[in-house]
Design a protein around this motif. Structure first.
Motif, PDB file in Angstrom:
ATOM      1  N   ASP A 131     -14.476   0.998 -28.492  1.00  0.00           N
ATOM      2  CA  ASP A 131     -15.415  -0.079 -28.837  1.00  0.00           C
ATOM      3  C   ASP A 131     -15.986   0.124 -30.235  1.00  0.00           C
ATOM      4  OD1 ASP A 131     -15.195  -1.313 -26.461  1.00  0.00           O
ATOM      5  OD2 ASP A 131     -17.139  -0.680 -25.657  1.00  0.00           O
ATOM      6  N   PHE A 132     -16.330   1.365 -30.534  1.00  0.00           N
ATOM      7  CA  PHE A 132     -16.928   1.668 -31.836  1.00  0.00           C
ATOM      8  C   PHE A 132     -15.927   1.336 -32.954  1.00  0.00           C
ATOM      9  CE2 PHE A 132     -18.206   4.394 -35.378  1.00  0.00           C
ATOM     10  CZ  PHE A 132     -19.562   4.092 -35.461  1.00  0.00           C
ATOM     11  N   ASN A 133     -14.662   1.717 -32.726  1.00  0.00           N
ATOM     12  CA  ASN A 133     -13.619   1.402 -33.711  1.00  0.00           C
ATOM     13  C   ASN A 133     -13.480  -0.093 -33.901  1.00  0.00           C
ATOM     14  OD1 ASN A 133     -12.684   3.795 -34.654  1.00  0.00           O
ATOM     15  ND2 ASN A 133     -11.238   4.093 -32.974  1.00  0.00           N
ATOM     16  N   GLU A 134     -13.415  -0.796 -32.772  1.00  0.00           N
ATOM     17  CA  GLU A 134     -13.185  -2.236 -32.791  1.00  0.00           C
ATOM     18  C   GLU A 134     -14.339  -2.977 -33.479  1.00  0.00           C
ATOM     19  OE1 GLU A 134     -10.645  -4.800 -32.546  1.00  0.00           O
ATOM     20  OE2 GLU A 134     -10.139  -2.935 -31.467  1.00  0.00           O
ATOM     21  N   GLN A 135     -15.559  -2.559 -33.136  1.00  0.00           N
ATOM     22  CA  GLN A 135     -16.745  -3.259 -33.646  1.00  0.00           C
ATOM     23  C   GLN A 135     -17.126  -2.880 -35.061  1.00  0.00           C
ATOM     24  OE1 GLN A 135     -20.710  -3.709 -31.957  1.00  0.00           O
ATOM     25  NE2 GLN A 135     -19.777  -3.173 -30.009  1.00  0.00           N
ATOM     26  N   PHE A 136     -16.891  -1.619 -35.413  1.00  0.00           N
ATOM     27  CA  PHE A 136     -17.400  -1.126 -36.694  1.00  0.00           C
ATOM     28  C   PHE A 136     -16.321  -0.613 -37.645  1.00  0.00           C
ATOM     29  CE2 PHE A 136     -20.789  -0.520 -33.522  1.00  0.00           C
ATOM     30  CZ  PHE A 136     -21.742  -1.349 -34.067  1.00  0.00           C
ATOM     31  N   VAL A 137     -15.531   0.368 -37.198  1.00  0.00           N
ATOM     32  CA  VAL A 137     -14.625   1.033 -38.141  1.00  0.00           C
ATOM     33  C   VAL A 137     -13.588   0.072 -38.716  1.00  0.00           C
ATOM     34  CG1 VAL A 137     -12.990   2.934 -38.475  1.00  0.00           C
ATOM     35  CG2 VAL A 137     -15.002   3.256 -37.013  1.00  0.00           C
ATOM     36  N   ARG A 138     -12.934  -0.717 -37.837  1.00  0.00           N
ATOM     37  CA  ARG A 138     -11.870  -1.590 -38.358  1.00  0.00           C
ATOM     38  C   ARG A 138     -12.419  -2.682 -39.271  1.00  0.00           C
ATOM     39  NH1 ARG A 138      -9.428  -1.233 -32.922  1.00  0.00           N
ATOM     40  NH2 ARG A 138      -8.664   0.891 -33.014  1.00  0.00           N
ATOM     41  N   PRO A 139     -13.473  -3.398 -38.887  1.00  0.00           N
ATOM     42  CA  PRO A 139     -14.025  -4.388 -39.828  1.00  0.00           C
ATOM     43  C   PRO A 139     -14.447  -3.743 -41.148  1.00  0.00           C
ATOM     44  CG  PRO A 139     -14.999  -4.655 -37.648  1.00  0.00           C
ATOM     45  CD  PRO A 139     -14.153  -3.419 -37.593  1.00  0.00           C
ATOM     46  N   PHE A 140     -15.043  -2.566 -41.081  1.00  0.00           N
ATOM     47  CA  PHE A 140     -15.479  -1.854 -42.293  1.00  0.00           C
ATOM     48  C   PHE A 140     -14.272  -1.578 -43.195  1.00  0.00           C
ATOM     49  CE2 PHE A 140     -16.516   2.377 -44.274  1.00  0.00           C
ATOM     50  CZ  PHE A 140     -17.650   2.000 -44.985  1.00  0.00           C
ATOM     51  N   GLU A 141     -13.165  -1.116 -42.590  1.00  0.00           N
ATOM     52  CA  GLU A 141     -11.957  -0.836 -43.376  1.00  0.00           C
ATOM     53  C   GLU A 141     -11.384  -2.101 -43.999  1.00  0.00           C
ATOM     54  OE1 GLU A 141      -9.558   1.262 -40.497  1.00  0.00           O
ATOM     55  OE2 GLU A 141     -10.198   3.218 -41.335  1.00  0.00           O
ATOM     56  N   ARG A 142     -11.601  -3.226 -43.326  1.00  0.00           N
ATOM     57  CA  ARG A 142     -11.113  -4.502 -43.884  1.00  0.00           C
ATOM     58  C   ARG A 142     -12.067  -5.042 -44.948  1.00  0.00           C
ATOM     59  NH1 ARG A 142      -9.958  -5.805 -38.282  1.00  0.00           N
ATOM     60  NH2 ARG A 142     -11.919  -6.952 -38.168  1.00  0.00           N
ATOM     61  N   GLY A 143     -13.191  -4.351 -45.182  1.00  0.00           N
ATOM     62  CA  GLY A 143     -14.126  -4.784 -46.222  1.00  0.00           C
ATOM     63  C   GLY A 143     -15.156  -5.789 -45.740  1.00  0.00           C
ATOM     64  N   THR A 144     -15.304  -5.917 -44.417  1.00  0.00           N
ATOM     65  CA  THR A 144     -16.319  -6.825 -43.881  1.00  0.00           C
ATOM     66  C   THR A 144     -17.646  -6.076 -43.773  1.00  0.00           C
ATOM     67  OG1 THR A 144     -14.591  -7.782 -42.512  1.00  0.00           O
ATOM     68  CG2 THR A 144     -16.858  -8.360 -41.936  1.00  0.00           C
ATOM     69  N   ALA A 145     -18.713  -6.649 -44.339  1.00  0.00           N
ATOM     70  CA  ALA A 145     -20.024  -6.019 -44.164  1.00  0.00           C
ATOM     71  C   ALA A 145     -20.397  -6.136 -42.693  1.00  0.00           C
ATOM     72  CB  ALA A 145     -21.069  -6.673 -45.056  1.00  0.00           C
ATOM     73  N   LEU A 146     -20.895  -5.058 -42.103  1.00  0.00           N
ATOM     74  CA  LEU A 146     -21.162  -5.037 -40.666  1.00  0.00           C
ATOM     75  C   LEU A 146     -22.429  -5.801 -40.329  1.00  0.00           C
ATOM     76  CD1 LEU A 146     -20.354  -1.242 -40.293  1.00  0.00           C
ATOM     77  CD2 LEU A 146     -18.836  -3.174 -39.769  1.00  0.00           C
ATOM     78  N   ALA A 147     -22.413  -6.393 -39.156  1.00  0.00           N
ATOM     79  CA  ALA A 147     -23.558  -7.193 -38.725  1.00  0.00           C
ATOM     80  C   ALA A 147     -24.751  -6.293 -38.413  1.00  0.00           C
ATOM     81  CB  ALA A 147     -23.182  -7.984 -37.480  1.00  0.00           C
TER      82      ALA A 147
END
Ligand SMILES: Nc1nc2c(ncn2[C@@H]2O[C@H](COP(=O)(O)OP(=O)(O)O)[C@@H](O)[C@H]2O)c(=O)[nH]1
Ligand SMILES: [Mg+2]
Ligand SMILES: [Zn+2]
Length: 363
Positions: A131-147
């Motif tokens: 869940d942590f990867n899905e919600q945070f790590v992967r979006p972060f790697e794609r350059g999306t600022a986290l919610a």
């Protein structure tokens, strides 16, 4: 102390509700059924040894939460196999950069970033880590600022198994909303974990003491409250080591001592390096009059201070209509020095052992 040990029936403090629980030893584990989306009970005692080990490693127990004051929560079935679980909390004002820092930190730890210290990292709680990867790590790697983190979070962000020279330790990270950390409600459930925390990373955004980041009326307030809550148990001043991370330091990349620390290579533990970095960060916060952010340094026996950057640069509004409202790191993310606070905490809690580790965080 390097091999996991099993001792059914032992008393364990649940990292989520902070109740002391008798670890269940009935041989039953809960296994999450992805198809049915629920936990199923498995009688592991009836399985062969190899299967039982597999079921336990991927299985859960339901916390009995004797005080009955939290929502139902589950812990990895192997949580109590290890001595001295570590509970690490991130504390800081809303928008300070806690979630980005934790994401960058856990991501680097997973990528073998702790190898120079003889430490390796695995998930202890597979579902939570996924869940942590899905919600945070992967979006972060794609350059999306986290919610932003929702208020009311009571669950741990991730539970890792850290294997180091000082033994194998489960490390539970908590990242709750800054609003909850600023709440003065004595029994706030989101900050309950502080009762059992054995280390804290205080997160200060480098611009907070000037303009103040959005939402932070008093950037030092969350620090003050957390320090006082922790010192409610006076031994904590000695028992709990802390690190202060001045994040978003990319914004001061060209200010002389900052650049040096952001680029410092990680090559083995060096207590003198931490002392020098701490001295520079202390001077920086002091010059800026960030008195509240120096509180942890004064209150706790062992403390290190660091310049870090989770993203390496500012996010800007996404321009495509599909991503409206979303912020993006258009040039990708370049975390800098994000493992330093974690390495310091691991040294101060004995996961990284040895004479050098014994000196970290002391004057
Ligand atoms: N420049 C810069 N901005 C950051 C960094 N980390 C976070 N931010 C920004 O700071 C804001 C708040 O970050 P977040 O991690 O959600 O803060 P939290 O509320 O403390 O969890 C977001 O808009 C991020 O884009 C960083 O290392 N550098
Ligand atoms: Mg957050
Ligand atoms: Zn519990």
């Amino acid at each position: 102390m390097t091999a996991p040990f099993q001792q059914p029936g032992r008393l364990v403090r649940c990292p989520v509700c902070a109740d002391e629980i008798v670890w269940p030893d009935d041989g039953k584990v809960l296994v999450f059924d992805e198809g049915k989306r629920r936990y199923e009970t498995l009688d592991a005692a009836r399985l062969s040894e190899a299967k039982r080990a597999g079921a336990r490693r991927g299985g859960y127990i339901r916390c009995p939460n004797p005080a009955g004051d939290m929502a139902v929560h589950y812990l990895p079935a192997t949580y109590a196999d290890y001595r001295d679980p570590l509970i690490v909390g991130l504390v800081g004002a809303p928008m300070a950069g806690k979630t980005h820092l934790l994401t960058a930190m856990i991501r680097e730890a997973y990528r073998g970033g702790l190898a120079p210290y003889g430490v390796n990292t695995a998930a202890l709680d597979f579902r939570r880590h996924d869940d942590f990867n899905e919600q945070f790590v992967r979006p972060f790697e794609r350059g999306t600022a986290l919610a932003g983190t929702d208020s009311g979070v009571t669950e741990a962000a991730d539970i890792l198994l850290v294997r180091g020279p000082g033994g194998h330790r489960p490390v539970t990270f908590f990242d709750v909303a800054g609003e909850d950390l600023e709440s003065t409600e004595a029994m706030n459930r989101s900050t309950r974990y502080l009762l059992g925390a054995n280390a804290v990373i205080f997160v200060h955004a480098c611009e907070d003491d000037d303009a103040g980041s959005a939402g932070a009326v008093n950037p030092g307030w969350s620090f003050e409250l957390a320090v006082e809550r922790l010192l409610g148990v006076p031994e904590n001043a000695v028992r709990v080591p802390v690190a202060v991370a001045v994040t978003k330091s990319d914004r001061m990349r060209y200010v002389p001592p900052v650049e040096q620390w952001l680029r410092a290579p990680a090559d083995g533990l060096d207590a003198a390096r931490f002392r020098d970095e701490s001295r520079d960060v202390y001077a920086f916060l002091h010059r800026r009059g960030a008195v509240g952010s120096l509180r942890p340094f004064e209150a706790f026996h062992r403390c290190t201070l660091h310049f870090v950057s989770a993203s390496g640069g500012d996010a800007s509004p996404a321009d495509s209509s599909k991503e409206q409202g979303e912020q993006r790191f258009v040039r990708g993310v370049r975390p800098a020095n994000v493992l330093a606070p974690l390495v310091a905490i691991l040294a101060m809690t004995g996961v990284i052992a040895g004479p050098e580790a014994g000196k970290v965080g002391l004057p």
